[in-house]
Enzyme design. Structure first.
Site, PDB file in Angstrom:
ATOM      1  N   ASP A   6      16.828 -20.283   4.707  1.00  0.00           N
ATOM      2  CA  ASP A   6      17.513 -20.234   3.517  1.00  0.00           C
ATOM      3  C   ASP A   6      18.843 -20.817   3.324  1.00  0.00           C
ATOM      4  OD1 ASP A   6      17.154 -19.116   0.613  1.00  0.00           O
ATOM      5  OD2 ASP A   6      19.118 -18.643   0.864  1.00  0.00           O
ATOM      6  N   HIS A  13       8.492 -17.209   1.107  1.00  0.00           N
ATOM      7  CA  HIS A  13       9.931 -17.410   1.426  1.00  0.00           C
ATOM      8  C   HIS A  13      10.418 -16.614   2.439  1.00  0.00           C
ATOM      9  CE1 HIS A  13      13.947 -19.196   0.964  1.00  0.00           C
ATOM     10  NE2 HIS A  13      14.324 -18.039   0.927  1.00  0.00           N
TER      11      HIS A  13
END
Length: 319
Positions: free
Chosen positions: A104, A295
């Site tokens: 991320d 994610h």
């Protein structure tokens, strides 16, 4: 010293801040970087296997997060300081070169550390965020002028903080919620521009990858730090091209690898980014899509991701 979950914890000074850092093992140094909204604990499944593979593993709460320093000024969360923090962390641990893995926003910091300090890295591995240019386009992407976009929502100081900090436990039940019912839908669902991040009503059940104790640990970290620091990373995104103009068209020169979950909404932000990024690497050793993962790929598919990380780092160490 040992922290509350039995990890060896150090407080290391780097680039004018102090970073709470988990340090385990002996051998070549690998630094693991979390993103938003996580902390060092994101990498809990990877630390021991990398230690067993012969690495010294350092996992910081990056600036603004958890028990690390949280500078007040928004501009102190710019990409030059975020990357300098990581190089300084290696200095504090007595290492000239190191292996770097990020996820991320930690992935973005990893990519830019490789661009800015190639002589310090053995290799770089990114999870979730393809290597694509960072700048004003992140704030107002095409086609979303009249729709909610979370990065634009994060830009006004105090706005997202009020929503998230009003009930941190509830906020993290969305961030940690079952897929298609939580953060993913909050990011991708078409809604009015002036919406809040999360809807009214009860939050979703926790993801199967997150236990109640995992959830509680994340909540506690943000009760310490609040959200101003983490959100300030987004408030500096548009500045990247002006802070480092010499990186325009630059390629990462060190050996690199990329991993993402097939259901990660980040891959939809720039259509085709999984393949478009290839041109930005001089030595891309490989990339892997993890089927069925979203994610939080290293939490959702820990064994597969750990095997890929250990395999890549070992291949570079042993070459």
């Amino acid at each position: 010293m040992l922290n509350s979950v039995g990890r060896h914890e150090r407080y290391l000074t780097t680039n004018g801040v102090t970073l709470r850092t988990i340090v385990e093992g002996d051998g070549p140094l690998v630094i693991l970087l979390h993103g938003f909204p996580r902390c060092w604990y994101l990498w809990r499944h990877q630390i021991d296997p990398l230690k067993a593979a012969g690495f010294r593993v350092a996992v910081p709460d990056q600036r603004g997060y958890g028990a690390s320093s949280c500078p007040e000024r928004i501009e102190d969360y710019n990409i030059l300081d975020l990357t300098a923090d990581i190089v300084g962390l290696a200095d504090a641990l007595g290492e000239d070169q190191f292996f770097l893995v990020g996820h991320d926003w930690g992935c973005i910091v990893a990519w830019y550390t490789a661009l800015l300090y190639p002589h310090r890295l053995k290799c770089v591995m990114g999870l979730s965020v393809p290597l694509i240019p960072i700048g004003p386009q992140m704030i107002n992407p095409p086609g979303l002028d009249d729709a909610f976009w979370y990065i634009r929502y994060f830009q006004n100081p105090g706005v997202a903080e009020r929503e998230f900090e009003s009930d941190i436990d509830r906020t993290f039940r969305f961030f940690n919620g079952a897929r298609d019912d939580s953060e993913d839908s909050a990011i991708l669902e078409r809604r009015p521009r002036d919406s809040l991040m999360f809807p009214d009503g009860a939050p979703p059940p926790l993801s199967s990858a997150i236990s109640q104790s995992d959830h509680a640990y994340y909540v506690n970290c943000y009760q310490q730090s609040g959200f101003r620091g983490p959100l300030s990373w987004y408030r500096n995104a548009a500045r990247v091209p002006t802070l480092a103009p010499w990186l325009e068209n630059a390629k990462i020169q060190v050996p690199a690898y990329f991993v993402a979950g097939s259901d990660d909404p980040v891959l939809q932000f720039v259509p085709g980014s999984y393949d478009l990024q290839d041109e930005h690497f001089a030595d891309l050793r490989g990339k892997q899509m993890i089927e069925g993962a979203g994610h939080w790929v290293q939490e959702e598919k820990p064994e597969e991701v750990t095997e890929l990380i250990a395999g890549f780092l070992t291949s570079i160490r042993d070459q």
